[in-house]
Every structure is written in structure tokens, then in C-alpha cells.
Design a protein around this motif. Structure first.
Motif, PDB file in Angstrom:
ATOM      1  N   ARG A 181      22.956   5.035 -75.950  1.00 27.96           N
ATOM      2  CA  ARG A 181      22.376   4.064 -76.882  1.00 27.96           C
ATOM      3  C   ARG A 181      22.238   4.643 -78.288  1.00 27.96           C
ATOM      4  O   ARG A 181      22.481   3.960 -79.291  1.00 27.96           O
ATOM      5  N   GLU A 182      21.856   5.907 -78.384  1.00 27.72           N
ATOM      6  CA  GLU A 182      21.584   6.529 -79.680  1.00 27.72           C
ATOM      7  C   GLU A 182      22.781   7.288 -80.245  1.00 27.72           C
ATOM      8  O   GLU A 182      22.688   7.869 -81.334  1.00 27.72           O
ATOM      9  N   GLY A 183      23.898   7.317 -79.523  1.00 30.85           N
ATOM     10  CA  GLY A 183      25.091   7.970 -80.058  1.00 30.85           C
ATOM     11  C   GLY A 183      25.136   9.470 -79.844  1.00 30.85           C
ATOM     12  O   GLY A 183      25.853  10.182 -80.557  1.00 30.85           O
ATOM     13  N   TYR A 184      24.385   9.972 -78.848  1.00 29.28           N
ATOM     14  CA  TYR A 184      24.401  11.408 -78.575  1.00 29.28           C
ATOM     15  C   TYR A 184      25.624  11.826 -77.754  1.00 29.28           C
ATOM     16  O   TYR A 184      25.933  13.018 -77.668  1.00 29.28           O
ATOM     17  N   VAL A 185      26.309  10.851 -77.148  1.00 37.15           N
ATOM     18  CA  VAL A 185      27.516  11.152 -76.378  1.00 37.15           C
ATOM     19  C   VAL A 185      28.681  11.209 -77.359  1.00 37.15           C
ATOM     20  O   VAL A 185      29.133  10.190 -77.868  1.00 37.15           O
ATOM     21  N   ILE A 186      29.134  12.407 -77.626  1.00 37.06           N
ATOM     22  CA  ILE A 186      30.177  12.594 -78.631  1.00 37.06           C
ATOM     23  C   ILE A 186      31.531  12.815 -77.959  1.00 37.06           C
ATOM     24  O   ILE A 186      31.614  13.261 -76.818  1.00 37.06           O
ATOM     25  N   THR A 187      32.598  12.500 -78.684  1.00 38.05           N
ATOM     26  CA  THR A 187      33.953  12.673 -78.182  1.00 38.05           C
ATOM     27  C   THR A 187      34.497  14.020 -78.635  1.00 38.05           C
ATOM     28  O   THR A 187      34.464  14.345 -79.823  1.00 38.05           O
ATOM     29  N   ASN A 241      27.811  -3.282 -56.862  1.00 38.68           N
ATOM     30  CA  ASN A 241      27.334  -3.403 -58.240  1.00 38.68           C
ATOM     31  C   ASN A 241      25.819  -3.383 -58.335  1.00 38.68           C
ATOM     32  O   ASN A 241      25.266  -3.007 -59.371  1.00 38.68           O
ATOM     33  N   PHE A 242      25.127  -3.803 -57.267  1.00 40.07           N
ATOM     34  CA  PHE A 242      23.669  -3.808 -57.358  1.00 40.07           C
ATOM     35  C   PHE A 242      23.084  -2.399 -57.333  1.00 40.07           C
ATOM     36  O   PHE A 242      21.904  -2.212 -57.601  1.00 40.07           O
ATOM     37  N   LYS A 243      23.921  -1.402 -57.054  1.00 40.07           N
ATOM     38  CA  LYS A 243      23.496  -0.012 -57.181  1.00 40.07           C
ATOM     39  C   LYS A 243      24.113   0.658 -58.406  1.00 40.07           C
ATOM     40  O   LYS A 243      23.479   1.519 -59.027  1.00 40.07           O
ATOM     41  N   LEU A 244      25.344   0.287 -58.723  1.00 33.56           N
ATOM     42  CA  LEU A 244      26.043   0.875 -59.867  1.00 33.56           C
ATOM     43  C   LEU A 244      26.904  -0.192 -60.522  1.00 33.56           C
ATOM     44  O   LEU A 244      27.973  -0.536 -60.016  1.00 33.56           O
ATOM     45  N   ASN A 245      26.443  -0.699 -61.648  1.00 39.91           N
ATOM     46  CA  ASN A 245      27.210  -1.683 -62.404  1.00 39.91           C
ATOM     47  C   ASN A 245      28.497  -1.027 -62.912  1.00 39.91           C
ATOM     48  O   ASN A 245      28.463   0.063 -63.476  1.00 39.91           O
ATOM     49  N   LYS A 246      29.617  -1.699 -62.707  1.00 44.58           N
ATOM     50  CA  LYS A 246      30.900  -1.081 -63.052  1.00 44.58           C
ATOM     51  C   LYS A 246      31.113  -0.920 -64.557  1.00 44.58           C
ATOM     52  O   LYS A 246      31.984  -0.162 -64.984  1.00 44.58           O
ATOM     53  N   ALA A 247      30.307  -1.603 -65.366  1.00 44.18           N
ATOM     54  CA  ALA A 247      30.365  -1.377 -66.812  1.00 44.18           C
ATOM     55  C   ALA A 247      29.967   0.062 -67.144  1.00 44.18           C
ATOM     56  O   ALA A 247      30.390   0.614 -68.169  1.00 44.18           O
ATOM     57  N   ARG A 257      32.057   5.260 -69.507  1.00 43.51           N
ATOM     58  CA  ARG A 257      32.447   6.677 -69.464  1.00 43.51           C
ATOM     59  C   ARG A 257      33.963   6.827 -69.557  1.00 43.51           C
ATOM     60  O   ARG A 257      34.460   7.785 -70.178  1.00 43.51           O
ATOM     61  N   MET A 258      34.703   5.895 -68.973  1.00 47.00           N
ATOM     62  CA  MET A 258      36.149   5.969 -69.034  1.00 47.00           C
ATOM     63  C   MET A 258      36.648   5.897 -70.471  1.00 47.00           C
ATOM     64  O   MET A 258      37.626   6.556 -70.831  1.00 47.00           O
ATOM     65  N   LYS A 259      35.984   5.125 -71.301  1.00 45.94           N
ATOM     66  CA  LYS A 259      36.374   5.038 -72.710  1.00 45.94           C
ATOM     67  C   LYS A 259      36.270   6.409 -73.374  1.00 45.94           C
ATOM     68  O   LYS A 259      37.117   6.790 -74.187  1.00 45.94           O
ATOM     69  N   VAL A 260      35.225   7.167 -73.027  1.00 51.48           N
ATOM     70  CA  VAL A 260      35.065   8.520 -73.568  1.00 51.48           C
ATOM     71  C   VAL A 260      36.231   9.403 -73.114  1.00 51.48           C
ATOM     72  O   VAL A 260      36.821  10.142 -73.918  1.00 51.48           O
ATOM     73  N   LEU A 261      36.566   9.332 -71.823  1.00 54.57           N
ATOM     74  CA  LEU A 261      37.651  10.171 -71.294  1.00 54.57           C
ATOM     75  C   LEU A 261      38.992   9.805 -71.911  1.00 54.57           C
ATOM     76  O   LEU A 261      39.809  10.685 -72.214  1.00 54.57           O
ATOM     77  N   TYR A 262      39.224   8.511 -72.101  1.00 55.06           N
ATOM     78  CA  TYR A 262      40.450   8.075 -72.788  1.00 55.06           C
ATOM     79  C   TYR A 262      40.490   8.635 -74.203  1.00 55.06           C
ATOM     80  O   TYR A 262      41.516   9.172 -74.649  1.00 55.06           O
ATOM     81  N   ILE A 314      42.618  12.243 -72.115  1.00 56.43           N
ATOM     82  CA  ILE A 314      43.085  12.236 -70.734  1.00 56.43           C
ATOM     83  C   ILE A 314      43.965  10.999 -70.507  1.00 56.43           C
ATOM     84  O   ILE A 314      43.615   9.897 -70.909  1.00 56.43           O
ATOM     85  N   LYS A 315      45.101  11.203 -69.861  1.00 58.36           N
ATOM     86  CA  LYS A 315      46.018  10.096 -69.569  1.00 58.36           C
ATOM     87  C   LYS A 315      45.797   9.616 -68.136  1.00 58.36           C
ATOM     88  O   LYS A 315      45.558  10.424 -67.234  1.00 58.36           O
TER      89      LYS A 315
END
Length: 449
Positions: free
Chosen positions: A130-136, A188-194, A199-204, A208-209
Motif C-alpha cells: 500500500r505504501e510503496g515499500y515493495v520495490i522492483t 479464494n476465501f483463504k487466498l484471493n488470487k489478486a 506479486r507476479m507483476k513484481v516478478l515480471y 523473470i520470463k
């Protein structure tokens, strides 16, 4: 340790679940969250023990005393940096980990009120995104290429670490999207796929291919000649079957048949009417007492089942919080009641399935036998003995949730490494992540030499 008396003054407070009458009508995550003040108060309970058994119990080697202290002080960015230093994907474990660290917490031994590490972990990670601490990161490439087969937790963890070490990583997966059981097994009621997509967007973005719907022949692994190293992280794709009379009847399915299909439907994928596995209006019997069986129960309720019964061939676990056979700081094998069980379920133990019964090719029930387990005079596995008379449990849908078979592998070249469930058999997501990281280190060491 900002407040050395917090564990004496503040009780454990869990966020809890959404009300049952509300949550069973959708597939939204059932777990709620605490506000910032309450979350910081929970983090303050961490005692910063001289010997942190939480660190010992965690397969990833997470260090809750460090990031709990940062959280308590309000430094959410530092908390995330400390957490992410050992855990590549804390947003996953913060939702679905059984929290081995909490069972090993000193406060669990003393008061049975351990620090809320798992919920703290989830809150820290949500704040970081939310705050942008996850950097690429954009690591300098070392000119070597690694293939990872399987985009589940182990494969993603291995790919993440290898990519950060400078390798050019390509991940292959047989499904249409990444996540493995995170996406196709856990509801999904335990882990929403969003959460996975985020996280996949970060890996892309980090380079990573990914190649999806890839049919890789592990018996003749040509990728070993095309890449400097190959990591196999294909999990345990074969479910344990129950080959008793009537297995061919319509209405008997593996657990993943309904779990993966429901997740795909929620993702917008359409199925033909005769392909859909549904519990709507049916009496459902789940065979298997583990987490997968619990996921089937929650899914059946949301699909509109008439009733759910869960049977397990093993004895009922002791009612906690302590387990004499696995004393602290080991994980107690005590009775686990999940959010899905709370939604309504008849649970029975020491039940052996004898025959699937049907009419006109369709399942109508299961003939079962109550049993006891007696010590084996020759040692080893206890002996099963019948108790009472067989009975029939009415069911129009049976879901087999008895675990998965450990895969066998051929002899691979020296530059091929196996990790996660593919190497160790079905286990926890946190152990798969740890195995992926350990395998990445082995690949790095191998290629450097």
C-alpha cells in the motif's frame, strides 16, 4: 523490545472471521484484520526471547522478534525489509501458513497465547504494498540461464532468488497462470488470487520470463541441454485414490476437481454444463481430514450444498492446546477446527470406506465401517480392526481429499535440481518456499564452480 511488560498486560487478540451468515454467500476472504493500533499492540507482546524458538520452528528462518519490534515502533518499512529478507512472499504465508512459529512461541508454552506472528506478517506486507515499500530490483546479469519447471511456491521462490542473483530465469508451467496450488488448490476465501497477481507483476517487472501451458517431458528433459541449470518444482500432481467398488460412479471426484474448477470459474473461465463439479443441493461426503478436505467443506457450502460430512480413517486428534506426543516447541498434532468447519460439518474419525453405492450409474451413498486401531505385536503400523456393523452415509457427491503421492524421478544430469513437494512429498507452502530458496543457493553454488 520496546515494551518489556506487554506480554503481561496485553492478551492475544486475533482478527477473527467474517460472520458465517455473511461469508458463506461469497468467495471473499473470510479473515478480517485489526486496526493499526491493535496490530501494533499485538506486535508489542513479542518478548525478544534469549532463544527465539519461533526462529527455530520456521522453515524459512523468519525472525519475528525483529520485525515485531519494528512494527510496534511504527516503522512498517523496516518491518517489511526484515520480514522480506527471509521470506520472499510473506503475503502468502501471512494468510495460509499454520504458523509453526506461533506454536513454538514462549508465550504458547506459558499462557497458550502466542504472539500473532502470522497476522502481523500479513499486515506488514499489505502496508508495504500500500505504501510503496515493495520495490522492483534490476540485478546485473551474469550471462547464465536457468529454467524452472513449475510456477508453484517452490518454483517461484527459486526463480525469485536466482533472478536476484543475476541469472536469466525462465519459468515453465503446465497451467494457464502461475501459483500452482496457491492458485488452483487453495480457495479464494483463504487466498484471493489478486494477491498472487500482484506479486507476479513484481516478478515480471524484475525480468523473470514465464511460459504457460508448457508440456515438459521430465523423463526426457531436453531443457538440461538448453540451459545452464534446471530446477524441477512440479509439486505432487498425483492425488491418492480410493480404489474400492463403485469408484467409477458419477459423483466421485478428487478434491482438486472441484477446488481448481471453482477457482477457474471465479477467474472467468467457462465450462460445459456436463463438466461442472458442483455441490449445489447435494449431500456431500469428504473423505480425508486434512486442510484440503476443509477447503472442500467451505467450497461445498458456498456452492449451496444440502449437507457436508467429513470422515477420516485415523483416530480423532487430542483436543488442544497441548499434545503429549509432540510437546512444545514441536508442532502439536491437536484437533484443528477451521473456518470451514465452523460453517457446518459433521466430522467423524476411525471410519473406513468400503464401497461407493449408486443407482443408474450415479452415486447415492458410501458404505463405511467404524474401526479401531490396535498395537501391532510385531511393531510398525497399528492394526485396523472392525467395530460394529457397516453403515451407509448418504451422498450424491464424494470428494477424495486423502493427500498426494510423492513423485518418482529418473536419474537427471548434474545440472538438474529438484525442490519443494516434487522432492519431499506434499507439505506446507512455507516448506516449499524454504526448499525453493535452498535449491536456488545450490544452483548458484554449482554454477559458480
Amino acid at each position: 523490545m520496546g515494551n518489556p511488560k506487554a506480554f503481561l498486560e496485553i492478551h492475544r487478540q486475533e482478527a477473527g472471521y467474517r460472520p458465517i451468515h455473511d461469508r458463506i454467500h461469497d468467495f471473499g476472504e473470510v479473515e478480517q484484520t485489526l486496526n493499526t493500533k491493535e496490530r501494533k499492540a499485538q506486535a508489542s507482546r513479542c518478548m525478544d526471547c534469549g532463544v527465539p524458538f519461533c526462529h527455530w520452528a520456521c522453515p524459512l528462518g523468519n525472525k519475528p522478534p525483529e520485525w515485531n519490534d519494528a512494527l510496534y515502533r511504527g516503522d512498517w518499512e523496516l518491518a517489511y525489509r526484515l520480514l522480506n529478507a527471509t521470506n520472499p512472499f510473506p503475503e502468502f504465508t501471512g494468510r495460509i501458513c499454520p504458523a509453526l512459529c506461533e506454536k513454538a512461541c514462549i508465550l504458547n508454552l506459558i499462557e497458550h497465547e502466542p504472539t500473532t506472528n502470522r497476522e502481523d506478517e500479513a499486515s506488514i506486507t499489505e502496508a508495504a504494498f500500500r505504501e510503496g515499500y515493495v520495490i522492483t530490483h534490476h540485478p546485473k546479469r551474469n550471462g547464465k540461464r536457468v529454467a524452472v519447471i513449475g510456477a508453484g511456491p517452490a518454483g517461484l521462490a527459486a526463480a525469485n532468488d536466482l533472478n536476484l542473483k543475476g541469472y536469466e530465469v525462465t519459468v515453465y508451467d503446465r497451467h494457464e497462470a502461475a501459483g500452482g496450488l496457491l492458485r488452483y488448490g487453495i480457495p479464494n476465501f483463504k487466498l484471493n488470487k489478486a494477491i498472487i497477481d500482484r506479486r507476479m507483476k513484481v516478478l515480471y517487472d524484475e525480468g523473470i520470463k514465464f511460459v504457460f501451458e508448457a508440456d515438459i517431458d521430465l523423463q526426457h528433459l531436453s531443457l538440461a541441454n538448453e540451459f545452464d541449470a534446471v530446477v524441477i518444482a512440479t509439486g505432487t500432481p498425483t492425488a491418492r485414490d480410493l480404489k474400492i467398488p463403485g469408484r467409477e460412479l458419477k459423483g466421485v471426484h478428487f478434491a482438486l476437481d472441484i477446488l481448481s474448477q471453482q477457482n477457474r470459474i471465479l477467474d472467468g473461465i467457462e465450462f460445459k454444463k456436463d463438466e461442472i463439479v458442483t455441490a449445489k443441493g447435494k449431500d456431500v461426503l469428504v473423505i480425508g481430514g486434512g486442510d484440503t478436505g476443509s477447503d472442500c467443506i467451505g467450497t461445498a457450502h458456498r456452492q449451496g450444498c444440502k449437507s457436508v460430512t467429513q470422515i477420516e480413517i485415523m483416530p480423532k486428534p487430542p483436543v488442544g492446546p497441548e499434545d503429549p506426543k509432540n510437546p512444545w516447541p514441536a508442532y502439536p498434532r491437536t484437533l484443528k477446527t477451521t473456518s470451514s468447519h465452523e460453517e457446518g460439518c459433521t466430522r467423524r474419525w476411525n471410519i473406513n470406506s468400503l464401497e461407493f453405492i449408486g443407482k443408474d450409474g450415479k452415486l447415492t451413498g458410501v458404505r463405511v465401517q467404524e474401526i479401531d486401531w490396535k498395537p501391532n505385536p510385531e511393531g510398525g503400523r497399528p492394526l485396523m480392526v472392525e467395530k460394529g456393523k457397516p453403515e451407509i452415509i448418504k451422498a450424491e457427491l464424494v470428494l477424495l481429499a486423502m493427500g498426494f503421492l510423492k513423485p518418482e524421478h529418473p536419474q537427471y544430469p548434474k545440472n538438474v535440481f529438484v525442490c519443494g513437494d516434487a522432492a519431499n512429498g506434499a507439505s506446507l507452502v512455507v516448506r516449499a518456499l524454504a526448499s525453493g530458496k535452498q535449491t536456488a543457493a545450490k544452483v548458484d553454488d554449482f554454477l559458480k564452480k
